[in-house]
Design a protein around this motif. Structure first.
Motif, short mmCIF file in Angstrom:
data_model
loop_
_atom_site.label_atom_id
_atom_site.label_comp_id
_atom_site.label_asym_id
_atom_site.label_seq_id
_atom_site.Cartn_x
_atom_site.Cartn_y
_atom_site.Cartn_z
N MET A 1 -11.10 -24.80 -26.36
CA MET A 1 -11.22 -23.29 -26.93
C MET A 1 -10.10 -23.47 -27.87
SD MET A 1 -12.23 -20.03 -25.08
CE MET A 1 -12.73 -18.85 -25.86
N SER A 2 -10.04 -22.26 -28.74
CA SER A 2 -9.05 -22.31 -29.93
C SER A 2 -7.79 -21.58 -29.21
CB SER A 2 -9.54 -21.42 -30.82
OG SER A 2 -9.67 -20.16 -30.63
N GLU A 5 -6.98 -17.94 -27.54
CA GLU A 5 -7.38 -17.63 -26.33
C GLU A 5 -6.72 -16.17 -25.96
OE1 GLU A 5 -6.98 -20.40 -23.23
OE2 GLU A 5 -8.95 -21.53 -23.79
N ASN A 35 -12.41 -15.41 -21.86
CA ASN A 35 -12.36 -16.76 -22.45
C ASN A 35 -13.91 -17.56 -22.27
OD1 ASN A 35 -9.99 -15.94 -23.83
ND2 ASN A 35 -8.69 -16.89 -22.10
N HIS A 36 -14.16 -17.62 -21.05
CA HIS A 36 -15.28 -18.35 -20.84
C HIS A 36 -16.58 -17.85 -21.43
CE1 HIS A 36 -18.39 -20.76 -18.93
NE2 HIS A 36 -18.88 -19.70 -18.34
N HIS A 38 -16.40 -16.08 -24.35
CA HIS A 38 -16.43 -16.17 -25.67
C HIS A 38 -16.56 -17.82 -26.00
CE1 HIS A 38 -13.93 -17.12 -29.38
NE2 HIS A 38 -14.39 -16.18 -29.60
N ALA A 39 -16.53 -18.81 -25.02
CA ALA A 39 -16.90 -20.10 -25.31
C ALA A 39 -18.32 -20.14 -25.32
CB ALA A 39 -16.14 -20.85 -24.20
N VAL A 40 -18.99 -19.64 -24.30
CA VAL A 40 -20.45 -19.72 -24.30
C VAL A 40 -21.01 -18.94 -25.60
CG1 VAL A 40 -22.52 -18.92 -23.02
CG2 VAL A 40 -20.47 -19.76 -21.69
N ALA A 42 -19.86 -18.77 -28.53
CA ALA A 42 -19.26 -19.77 -29.56
C ALA A 42 -20.27 -20.65 -29.83
CB ALA A 42 -17.85 -20.19 -29.57
N VAL A 43 -20.88 -21.33 -28.56
CA VAL A 43 -21.76 -22.31 -28.70
C VAL A 43 -23.26 -21.61 -29.03
CG1 VAL A 43 -23.09 -23.77 -27.24
CG2 VAL A 43 -20.68 -23.84 -26.96
N GLU A 46 -23.75 -21.34 -32.63
CA GLU A 46 -23.93 -22.65 -33.62
C GLU A 46 -25.32 -23.30 -33.77
OE1 GLU A 46 -21.17 -25.53 -31.93
OE2 GLU A 46 -19.67 -24.55 -32.43
#
Length: 69
Positions: A1-2, A5, A35-36, A38-40, A42-43, A46
């Motif tokens: 992650m960036s 966070e 944060n989790h 946000h990561a999902v 973000a994917v 894409e």
């Protein structure tokens, strides 16, 4: 992650701002969950859905079942 966070302190501040004050022992868990998510997301951002028709184009009763069982 960036490097951006969400920290436990920021999670507590945002929760309080939303009217959901958190007990101190929940700050880290709330930050980790945010944060989790946000990561999902973000994917998912894409993914290329260029050829995918919008949901209203799908008609549940009109699909063809042509596979053999």
């Amino acid at each position: 992650m960036s490097a951006a966070e969400l920290t436990p302190r920021e999670a507590a501040r945002w929760a309080a701002r939303a009217g959901l004050p958190l007990p101190a022992e929940r700050h880290a868990a709330a930050a980790a969950t945010a944060n989790h998510i946000h990561a999902v997301v973000a994917v998912l951002r894409e993914l290329d859905f260029g050829d995918t028709p919008p949901a209203p184009a799908y008609r549940a009763g009109e699909e063809r079942h042509d596979a053999a069982v």
